[in-house]
Write an enzyme that holds these catalytic residues in place. Structure first.
Site, PDB file in Angstrom:
ATOM      1  N   ARG A 104      -7.467 -10.510 124.458  1.00  0.00           N
ATOM      2  CA  ARG A 104      -7.233 -10.386 125.903  1.00  0.00           C
ATOM      3  C   ARG A 104      -6.087  -9.401 126.174  1.00  0.00           C
ATOM      4  O   ARG A 104      -5.046  -9.446 125.533  1.00  0.00           O
ATOM      5  CB  ARG A 104      -6.889 -11.761 126.480  1.00  0.00           C
ATOM      6  CG  ARG A 104      -6.637 -11.777 127.995  1.00  0.00           C
ATOM      7  CD  ARG A 104      -5.171 -11.678 128.340  1.00  0.00           C
ATOM      8  NE  ARG A 104      -4.918 -11.887 129.773  1.00  0.00           N
ATOM      9  CZ  ARG A 104      -3.739 -11.701 130.356  1.00  0.00           C
ATOM     10  NH1 ARG A 104      -2.700 -11.329 129.640  1.00  0.00           N
ATOM     11  NH2 ARG A 104      -3.593 -11.910 131.649  1.00  0.00           N
ATOM     12  N   VAL A 105      -6.279  -8.555 127.147  1.00  0.00           N
ATOM     13  CA  VAL A 105      -5.248  -7.623 127.595  1.00  0.00           C
ATOM     14  C   VAL A 105      -5.042  -7.846 129.085  1.00  0.00           C
ATOM     15  O   VAL A 105      -6.003  -7.958 129.848  1.00  0.00           O
ATOM     16  CB  VAL A 105      -5.679  -6.159 127.322  1.00  0.00           C
ATOM     17  CG1 VAL A 105      -4.757  -5.178 128.031  1.00  0.00           C
ATOM     18  CG2 VAL A 105      -5.697  -5.881 125.819  1.00  0.00           C
ATOM     19  N   GLY A 106      -3.789  -7.912 129.499  1.00  0.00           N
ATOM     20  CA  GLY A 106      -3.480  -8.136 130.909  1.00  0.00           C
ATOM     21  C   GLY A 106      -3.201  -6.834 131.640  1.00  0.00           C
ATOM     22  O   GLY A 106      -3.611  -5.739 131.226  1.00  0.00           O
ATOM     23  N   ASP A 107      -2.475  -6.958 132.729  1.00  0.00           N
ATOM     24  CA  ASP A 107      -2.167  -5.786 133.559  1.00  0.00           C
ATOM     25  C   ASP A 107      -1.033  -4.925 133.002  1.00  0.00           C
ATOM     26  O   ASP A 107      -0.934  -3.735 133.313  1.00  0.00           O
ATOM     27  CB  ASP A 107      -1.777  -6.243 134.972  1.00  0.00           C
ATOM     28  CG  ASP A 107      -0.539  -7.147 134.959  1.00  0.00           C
ATOM     29  OD1 ASP A 107      -0.500  -8.092 134.129  1.00  0.00           O
ATOM     30  OD2 ASP A 107       0.378  -6.927 135.768  1.00  0.00           O
TER      31      ASP A 107
ATOM     32  N   THR B 297       4.150  -8.760 138.008  1.00  0.00           N
ATOM     33  CA  THR B 297       4.246  -9.873 137.071  1.00  0.00           C
ATOM     34  C   THR B 297       3.288 -10.945 137.550  1.00  0.00           C
ATOM     35  O   THR B 297       2.903 -10.983 138.716  1.00  0.00           O
ATOM     36  CB  THR B 297       5.684 -10.415 136.996  1.00  0.00           C
ATOM     37  OG1 THR B 297       5.739 -11.480 136.030  1.00  0.00           O
ATOM     38  CG2 THR B 297       6.165 -10.942 138.339  1.00  0.00           C
ATOM     39  N   GLY B 298       2.899 -11.810 136.642  1.00  0.00           N
ATOM     40  CA  GLY B 298       1.983 -12.878 137.028  1.00  0.00           C
ATOM     41  C   GLY B 298       0.630 -12.712 136.374  1.00  0.00           C
ATOM     42  O   GLY B 298       0.484 -12.049 135.346  1.00  0.00           O
TER      43      GLY B 298
ATOM     44  N   THR C  39       6.082 -11.437 132.557  1.00  0.00           N
ATOM     45  CA  THR C  39       6.315 -10.043 132.171  1.00  0.00           C
ATOM     46  C   THR C  39       7.718  -9.610 132.571  1.00  0.00           C
ATOM     47  O   THR C  39       8.239 -10.081 133.574  1.00  0.00           O
ATOM     48  CB  THR C  39       5.328  -9.168 132.966  1.00  0.00           C
ATOM     49  OG1 THR C  39       4.041  -9.688 132.765  1.00  0.00           O
ATOM     50  CG2 THR C  39       5.410  -7.714 132.572  1.00  0.00           C
TER      51      THR C  39
ATOM     52  N   SER D 229       8.029 -14.892 126.542  1.00  0.00           N
ATOM     53  CA  SER D 229       6.900 -14.205 127.176  1.00  0.00           C
ATOM     54  C   SER D 229       6.924 -12.703 126.956  1.00  0.00           C
ATOM     55  O   SER D 229       6.106 -11.978 127.529  1.00  0.00           O
ATOM     56  CB  SER D 229       6.911 -14.493 128.675  1.00  0.00           C
ATOM     57  OG  SER D 229       8.142 -14.081 129.235  1.00  0.00           O
TER      58      SER D 229
ATOM     59  N   THR E  90       5.182  -7.225 127.830  1.00  0.00           N
ATOM     60  CA  THR E  90       4.909  -8.662 127.813  1.00  0.00           C
ATOM     61  C   THR E  90       4.139  -9.066 126.564  1.00  0.00           C
ATOM     62  O   THR E  90       3.485  -8.231 125.932  1.00  0.00           O
ATOM     63  CB  THR E  90       4.070  -9.049 129.053  1.00  0.00           C
ATOM     64  OG1 THR E  90       3.996 -10.469 129.154  1.00  0.00           O
ATOM     65  CG2 THR E  90       2.662  -8.496 128.979  1.00  0.00           C
TER      66      THR E  90
ATOM     67  N   GLY F 248      -2.336 -11.398 135.197  1.00  0.00           N
ATOM     68  CA  GLY F 248      -2.726 -10.011 135.070  1.00  0.00           C
ATOM     69  C   GLY F 248      -4.101  -9.701 135.613  1.00  0.00           C
ATOM     70  O   GLY F 248      -4.328  -8.622 136.186  1.00  0.00           O
TER      71      GLY F 248
HETATM   72  N1  GLY Z   1       1.211 -10.023 133.738  1.00  0.00           N
HETATM   73  C1  GLY Z   1       1.119 -10.301 132.371  1.00  0.00           C
HETATM   74  C2  GLY Z   1      -0.199 -10.709 131.922  1.00  0.00           C
HETATM   75  O1  GLY Z   1      -1.002 -11.201 132.688  1.00  0.00           O
HETATM   76  O2  GLY Z   1      -0.468 -10.536 130.758  1.00  0.00           O
END
Ligand code: GLY
Length: 346
Positions: A236-239, A259-260, A208, A106, A226, A262
């Site tokens: 796609r981009v997360g947090d 984490t989790g 993450t 991950s 991550t 995003g």
């Molecule tokens: N927290 C990582 C993501 O959602 O990409």
């Protein structure tokens, strides 16, 4: 190894401005708090900190980071912190370990790809003075956290994405590599065979590494990196690369990382929220719990997971998640090991 996705098995800013043509332009889970079900968070651990948490050199270093892959990350960070290194160097060095680990599926090399088979990486870094940098949707570079640090130190920007981030990484001398391991490719091909063409959005699909460090001079820093949601849509981009979402540090208050899922974190500016709550007087534990509750107020939890870690400038720590199973690595003088976070839902 992550509990959520078990292993398969400003110095040269001027130069950049010229090149770019821009020149003119604790330890303590101190306040145990109750979960939604009224259960208690884990008992407070001891604090290694003295009352003096300024930059007097009297602080005791602390490092904490998400999931099992945090243990080797903390080892690397601690090697620096325990010998007088800075929190910023420790944060970067720590998260580089899972970034380079092909078994960590991950983060970085070995990360599971998007639904089109591309490994795209997100990362950001921040120090106690508010300096920060990030990269998002970066392909072909194993250490996005180090590219993010270069964004912070070598550019007038905070976030570079996609091709632009890759171009910058090459300019900074990072080596381009194929990050899709045979194991990750096989997992992806298996996923394609099942006929899904949407990412599985659930508690098993986010891992993450977020790491927070406090050094002996009282400086805080954090790093977050991550490969994001496995089989996500391309682009796609997360947090994790977003300052305020996946990571936030204020040297006068504390730091937080997430984490989790995003998307859920972004919607509440999660890490910024945790730090602001600490600024208003909440303990790190109380702030993490309040941020999770904020998510729960307006978002459908289904079987999704979000977890927060926090570290204040006194060295006190906090951890809280939507659901059970979130663990983190905590290291300070006399302690190095995993802790289970309290949660809203068992
Ligand atoms: N927290 C990582 C993501 O959602 O990409």
């Amino acid at each position: 190894m992550s509990a959520q996705r078990p292993k398969r098995s400003s110095p040269s800013r001027r130069r950049f401005l010229h090149q770019a043509g821009l020149g003119g332009a604790a330890l303590a889970l101190g306040s145990a708090c109750s979960s939604a079900a009224g259960s208690k968070a884990p008992e407070a651990a001891q604090t290694p900190q003295s009352a003096d948490s300024g930059t007097s050199g009297s602080n005791k270093p602390v490092v904490l980071s998400t999931w099992y892959h945090g243990l080797p990350a903390n080892d690397a960070a601690w090697a620096l912190l325990s010998t007088g290194g800075t929190a910023l160097d420790a944060a970067e060095a720590g998260v580089r370990i899972p970034e380079a680990d092909p078994q960590s599926n991950s983060v970085g090399y070995g990360g599971l790809p998007d639904r089109d088979g591309h490994v795209t990486l997100d990362a950001c870094i921040m120090d106690h003075e508010g300096h920060c940098g990030g990269v998002a949707f970066l392909e072909g570079y194993k250490h996005p956290i180090s590219v993010a640090r270069k964004v912070m130190e070598e550019t007038p920007h905070v976030l570079l994405t996609g091709q632009g981030a890759a171009q910058f990484a090459a300019e900074m001398g990072f080596q381009q590599e194929d990050l899709l391991t045979p194991e990750a490719r096989a997992d992806w091909q298996e996923w394609l065979r099942d006929g899904h063409h949407a990412p599985p959005v659930n508690a098993q699909n986010h891992d993450t590494i977020g790491l927070l460090a406090l050094d002996g001079e009282g400086r805080l820093a954090g790093a977050c990196t991550t490969s994001g949601l496995a089989y996500k849509m391309h682009g796609r981009v997360g947090d994790s690369p977003l300052i305020g979402a996946g990571l936030y540090v204020d040297g006068a208050v504390g730091g937080a990382t997430a984490t989790g899922m995003g998307e859920m974190v972004i919607k509440v500016c999660g890490s910024f929220l945790v730090v602001e709550l600490m600024r208003q007087g909440a303990s790190p534990q109380e702030a993490c719990e309040a941020a999770v509750r904020r998510i729960a107020e307006r978002q459908d939890l289904e079987d999704r997971q979000v977890g927060f870690l926090a570290l204040d400038r006194q060295g006190r720590t906090g951890a809280f998640a939507i659901r059970g199973g979130f663990n983190y690595a905590l290291t300070h003088e006399g302690q190095h090991g995993m802790q289970d976070a309290a949660s809203l839902v068992p």
